[in-house]
Design a protein around this motif. Structure first.
Motif, short mmCIF file in Angstrom:
data_model
loop_
_atom_site.label_atom_id
_atom_site.label_comp_id
_atom_site.label_asym_id
_atom_site.label_seq_id
_atom_site.Cartn_x
_atom_site.Cartn_y
_atom_site.Cartn_z
N THR A 81 39.02 36.24 30.42
CA THR A 81 40.30 36.02 30.21
C THR A 81 41.15 37.69 31.24
O THR A 81 40.22 37.97 31.73
N THR A 82 42.45 37.37 30.42
CA THR A 82 42.70 38.46 31.18
C THR A 82 43.38 39.57 30.69
O THR A 82 43.92 40.70 31.17
N ARG B 17 44.78 48.00 43.64
CA ARG B 17 45.46 48.94 43.29
C ARG B 17 46.44 49.67 43.21
O ARG B 17 47.92 49.58 42.89
N LEU B 18 47.88 48.16 44.70
CA LEU B 18 49.03 48.57 44.59
C LEU B 18 49.75 47.55 42.97
O LEU B 18 50.26 48.09 42.54
N ILE B 19 48.97 46.73 42.43
CA ILE B 19 49.23 45.26 41.75
C ILE B 19 49.02 46.24 40.28
O ILE B 19 50.14 46.55 39.27
N LEU B 20 48.02 46.84 39.63
CA LEU B 20 47.33 47.68 38.95
C LEU B 20 48.19 49.33 38.45
O LEU B 20 48.49 49.15 37.54
N ASP B 21 48.32 49.62 39.66
CA ASP B 21 49.09 50.88 39.21
C ASP B 21 51.09 50.80 38.94
O ASP B 21 50.89 51.45 38.03
N VAL C 286 38.66 44.30 38.06
CA VAL C 286 39.06 45.45 37.82
C VAL C 286 39.72 45.19 36.81
O VAL C 286 39.21 47.25 35.75
N THR C 287 40.46 45.04 36.37
CA THR C 287 41.35 44.56 35.13
C THR C 287 40.86 45.00 34.01
O THR C 287 40.82 46.34 33.80
N ILE D 91 45.79 42.25 31.69
CA ILE D 91 47.39 41.55 32.00
C ILE D 91 47.88 40.14 31.73
O ILE D 91 46.94 39.92 31.91
N GLU D 92 48.74 40.20 32.02
CA GLU D 92 49.64 38.98 31.74
C GLU D 92 49.50 38.65 33.54
O GLU D 92 50.55 39.14 33.98
N ILE D 93 49.29 37.42 34.02
CA ILE D 93 49.69 36.94 34.83
C ILE D 93 50.06 35.32 35.01
O ILE D 93 49.64 34.63 34.21
N GLU D 94 51.24 35.44 35.85
CA GLU D 94 51.80 33.60 36.18
C GLU D 94 51.81 33.53 37.50
O GLU D 94 52.13 34.13 38.05
N THR D 95 51.01 31.82 38.21
CA THR D 95 51.76 31.91 39.14
C THR D 95 52.76 30.53 39.33
O THR D 95 51.68 29.37 38.48
#
Ligand SMILES: Nc1nc2c(ncn2[C@@H]2O[C@H](COP(=O)(O)OP(=O)(O)OP(=O)(O)O)[C@@H](O)[C@H]2O)c(=O)[nH]1
Ligand SMILES: [Mg+2]
Lengths: 213, 128
Positions: free
Chosen positions: A92-93, B32-36, B61-62, B74-78
């Motif tokens: 999961t995220t 890092r750029l994303i998570l920061d 890493v999350t 995180i929530e992520i969508e593509t």
């Protein structure tokens, strides 16, 4: 003991490894939390070795450490294929410990469970990048398969050119929809089953032997 | 890269990161750029997305950064990869793997996907 036995040992170890990489494939059982991965792993292990791999539960993130069962020998049409089964934590995220409070888990245990769950997911990702030779991707047929986690994981598996079978689990339930899963991943073979009831296990073992033998 | 730098808590910041900007970064720098950004409560939009390997590391890493009284992931969508443009094994061998996909990433407790299909992602973003 002596030098001679040392050498003999190391030769036989090297030989073991040689043959191991030849015939002994490590098959990772992946999928979102609660899909029935451990139930499936236990059924396979019980059918062919007699003992189980780990605890199953309706509470998500029951499996928080990857567990391996070695030398599972599956006999098909006079031939036998030997594989290692790796049951992995559901991927999961996000993990929110509040989710576990709904299952009558005390706050302290819920916090610990969520920390272990996050470690488990990270471990599962690591195994996927480094340590498996094939993947069984398990989905709950009553859930929507078009999720980002499924898309990403199947993409990661494809990018490594690992052989993969999609298992549409829980077909014993009325709301099960196998077609929806076939449509979500048309590039892969989907096998329907009920790991809990043991439905369609013959086809499951045929496909495992065909793909990972 | 377009960056809409926002305010002190009364809005939601959106970082639109160009493919060009991402191309110049190493995998871990991208993550890092994303998570920061996400840790600050921003919505991060990548013009060209991540490679499968980077997505795998992003998840890993999350997980390491989730903590019970703050960040819960995180929530992520593509957009789904177009199946017809997938060159399969040969395409991958020739480096044609499709990774250019618009990707939206936000803090799990602030972003909720309302609707998603091949051409539209609809998300509800709430303030922290
Ligand atoms: N009806 C039905 N229930 C199933 C089936 N397979 C598993 N379950 C149930 O689904 C729940 C989750 O099963 P698990 O095997 O623990 O799921 P998992 O994928 O290992 O979950 P995590 O370890 O949390 O990622 C349990 O309550 C199982 O009894 C099935 O084929 N049919
Ligand atoms: Mg499990």
């Amino acid at each position: 003991m002596g030098l001679f036995t040392d050498i003999k040992d190391s030769i036989s170890r090297a030989a073991d490894r040689l043959f191991a990489t030849d015939s002994q494939k490590r098959i990772g059982i992946y999928g979102p939390p609660n899909a029935g991965k451990t139930t499936l792993a236990n059924r396979i292990a019980r059918d062919w070795t007699g003992d189980a791999i780990g605890p199953e539960s309706h509470v998500p993130h029951e499996t928080r450490r990857a567990r391996r069962k070695e030398n599972v020998e599956i006999k098909r049409n006079g031939k036998s294929v030997s594989i290692d089964i790796v049951d992995t934590p559901g991927v999961t995220t996000k993990v929110d410990y509040n989710e576990f409070l709904d299952y009558d888990i005390e706050e302290e245990d819920a916090v610990r469970r969520s920390r272990e769950a996050t470690e488990g997911v990270a471990e599962a990702m690591h195994w996927l990048r480094e340590d498996v030779d094939g993947v069984i991707y398990v989905l709950d047929s009553t859930d929507d398969p078009f999720t980002q986690v499924n898309t990403m994981l199947v993409g990661i598996i494809e990018s490594q050119n690992l052989p993969v079978l999609i298992f549409a689990n829980k077909i014993d339930l009325d709301e099960a929809n196998v077609t929806r899963i076939e449509n979500a991943f048309p590039q892969h073979e989907t096998v329907e089953l009920s790991a809990l009831e043991g439905e369609n296990m013959d086809e499951v073992y045929d496909k495992i032997a065909e793909y990972f033998g | 890269m377009a960056e809409i730098t926002a305010s002190d808590g009364d809005g939601v910041q959106i970082d639109l990161i160009s493919g060009e900007r991402m191309d110049s970064l190493a995998s871990m720098e991208k993550i890092r750029l994303i998570l920061d950004g996400v840790h600050e409560g921003n919505i991060v939009i990548l013009e060209e997305g991540l490679s499968p390997d980077e997505e795998s590391k992003l998840i890993e890493v999350t997980m390491g950064e989730i903590n019970p009284d703050g960040f819960n992931g995180i929530e992520i969508e593509t957009y789904p990869k177009s199946k017809t443009s997938d060159g399969g094994f040969l395409g991958r061998l020739m480096g044609k793997q499709e990774t250019k996909k618009l990707t939206v990433i936000g803090p799990a407790n602030q972003i909720e996907t309302l609707h998603k299909d091949e051409t539209l992602i609809s998300a509800l973003v709430s303030r922290q």
